[in-house]
Motif scaffolding. Structure first.
Motif: not given
Length: 612
Positions: A491-504
């Protein structure tokens, strides 16, 4: 406590509301009837471990923690079970015969149910060494497998106190004399490991267990064969035992796995090719071009060749600095993970985290090389962990205190005993020196932690250099997240992916890269911290996000409260300085605790400033 109850607890811990028995049955796979019976029978377990499971009609089931200290201690029971399982395996290996579970429970002062659980853990440990715990009705259990694997398992499970007794001391003297006569170099740590394995060899022979045809070698190793033959002669004479011919092959493999190679002439061609593939892969994945660094190329070859022998023979070499390396040498450890992936693909050898941490030392050395200033000082560096750690210490001394290679001499404890120290200013040592040296001895950590640096600072009288604020322009207040509550790592990795996804490329791409990195080696670094990062992809801009969790989450082996996500562009000039700053932060227990208690951006920057 029953494993079934632990499964129920794991499910209920993740729920923020009571759930029905049917929902609990669906998630655990148990029947509703069994669950009701289990909860009724487990009330005493709950009281003893600081929790109770409330099950109310229509409202459902939920777990209530009544004593946080007892409940947290229960979470550490897995580690205790591993230690108990090791003791049981040692006993079974010594016995060599069937043992009833009831008798084992009596011997280790525990219940039958607890011993069942310990044996299940023991089965998993035994499988790592290609051994099997066999069960036979009315007889009990015993360990089955070849003798070589039993000895390696024995070395892993039992402590090294046997090597400190009289027999171990005599083995040590014989081994030291033989290695010195044949000028065969091993690190101090490998030397003591080899002593312990020889003690185990003698112990197994005395109990009638011998290595058979399984130890026939496919290749002739002239130097190692000569040393092993001489060693066997002296051991037979000293201990009045008959050591079979096949045991020589066992000793040869140990010598190959522990040899400290010193020249490029000793490297086999396939190792050169393998290291070339590793450095090429690092260039492709991380954008770091180390392909022309000949010192790194050779040092990796010299390390990897004996490492592959150890892995092939299941010789476990644990690194006492494992967590320090993961926490304080972040980039170097990441490069070692890439190297492990290449080795697995090319050679089919799975590299464990302990061996990865040894590889990281060589990359840390390459990353810390830079121009130095030469003062009028000669220092003798003594390290017991091998060439990689010694060379890393050498360059840390160079970079932090302005020394050059001409000012530093590397030595092992064995070499120091016969060395003339005239002309040296001091000895910098990572191990205790049991004999007088005649010049000042400064004890330090093998990874040169803050306390070690301060101790050397006083002696060398050199000002600490100004590292600058590496995080300026990268770390942002809106990227500090506090008061968050999640159930698990995913769940934590999903949250990080949502927050930083725009840079990838996309959130999914980032999540997959994060999961791949975790699969290669867990990113927990101790001190309630973990540092997840994507594998094989780069962001459009450098980003560092920090999460302070409301409640700890078990990552793999440890519980985590502080999650530090970092990913940098290929061109990021501050990458190394920022990683070093983050490493200093996660290594400082007081700073991490302060950050947990006051999770604000001003506190974060103050903590990082303090560690600068």
């Amino acid at each position: 406590m029953k494993d079934a109850l632990r499964e129920v607890i794991a499910v209920l811990e993740q729920k923020t509301r009571p759930i029905s028995f049917q929902e609990l049955a669906n998630e655990t796979g148990f029947s509703v009837r069994y669950l009701r019976q289990l909860l009724e029978e487990s009330r005493a377990d709950g009281e003893a471990n600081g929790f109770c499971i409330e099950a109310e009609f229509r409202r459902g089931c939920q777990i209530i923690v009544t004593d946080r200290a007892l409940y947290d201690k229960m979470g550490r029971m897995d580690d205790e079970a591993v230690e108990q399982a090791k003791k049981v395996l040692c006993f079974l290996l010594d016995s060599g015969d069937y043992m009833r579970i009831e008798d084992l429970a009596d011997r280790f002062y525990t219940s039958r149910a607890t011993m069942d659980r310990i044996v299940r853990v023991g089965r998993r440990i035994a499988e790592r060494f290609e051994l099997e715990i066999m069960s036979r009705q009315r007889y009990g259990i015993r360990i089955q497998g070849n003798e070589r694997n039993k000895r390696v398992c024995y070395a892993y499970c039992c402590n090294h106190r046997e090597a400190e007794k009289e027999q171990g001391q005599r083995v040590q003297e014989i081994l030291y004399q033989v290695l010195r006569e044949y000028r065969y170099e091993v690190s101090d740590r490998s030397f003591h490991n080899l002593v312990y394995h020889i003690v185990i060899l003698l112990k197994r022979l005395q109990s009638g267990e011998k290595i058979g045809d399984e130890m026939r070698l496919n290749q002739y190793y002239a130097q190692q064969s000569e040393i092993a033959t001489e060693l066997v002669k002296r051991l037979e004479r000293e201990f009045d035992v008959q050591i079979p011919e096949y045991e020589t092959g066992y000793l040869i493999l140990h010598l190959l796995g522990k040899q400290a190679l010193s020249t490029a002439d000793e490297i086999e061609p396939y190792v050169y090719e393998l290291v070339g593939d590793i450095l090429q892969r690092i260039y492709e994945v991380r954008g770091l071009d180390m392909r022309r660094n000949w010192d790194l190329y050779v040092s990796l070859c010299l390390h990897i060749q004996p490492m592959l022998y150890r892995i092939r023979c299941h010789f476990v070499q644990e690194n006492p600095l494992f967590y320090k390396i993961k926490r304080e040498m972040i980039e170097a450890y990441n490069l070692a993970v890439i190297a492990a992936e290449v080795i697995a693909q090319k050679r089919g050898s799975v590299i464990g985290e302990q061996e990865i941490s040894y590889l990281a030392l060589h990359f840390a050395l390459a990353l810390t090389q830079e121009e130095t200033v030469q003062p009028d000082m000669r220092i003798l560096v003594v390290c017991g962990s091998g060439r990689g750690t010694s060379r890393l210490l050498q360059y840390k001394l160079m970079t932090q205190f302005g020394l050059t290679e001409d000012n530093i001499t590397l030595s092992s404890l064995i070499q120091l005993s016969a060395m003339d120290v005239t002309g040296y200013s001091c000895v910098v040592s990572t191990v205790g020196i049991p004999f007088p040296v005649g010049i000042p001895v400064i004890m330090i950590s093998p990874v040169m932690d803050e306390e070690s640096g301060a101790r050397l600072e006083v002696f060398l009288r050199k000002k600490q250099d100004d590292r600058g604020r590496a995080w300026d322009g990268i770390l942002r207040e809106e990227w500090l997240y506090s008061g968050l509550e999640y159930k698990n790592r995913k769940e934590i990795l999903h949250f990080l992916s949502e927050q930083a996804g725009e840079f990838f490329e996309s959130e999914d791409t980032l999540f997959d890269a994060l999961m791949k990195r975790e699969a290669l080696s867990a990113t927990e670094v101790g001190n309630q911290c973990c540092m997840p990062h994507p594998f094989g992809i780069f962001p459009s801009r450098s980003v560092v996000m920090i999460m302070i969790l409301k409640k700890p989450v078990r990552w793999y082996r440890e519980k985590v409260r502080v999650v530090i996500f970092g990913s940098f562009t290929r061109e990021e000039e501050k990458r190394e300085l920022l990683l070093d700053s983050l490493a200093r932060l996660v290594s400082a227990k007081a700073s991490i605790q302060n950050l947990i208690e006051e999770p604000t951006f001003s506190r974060l920057t103050a903590c990082m400033e303090k560690q600068r």
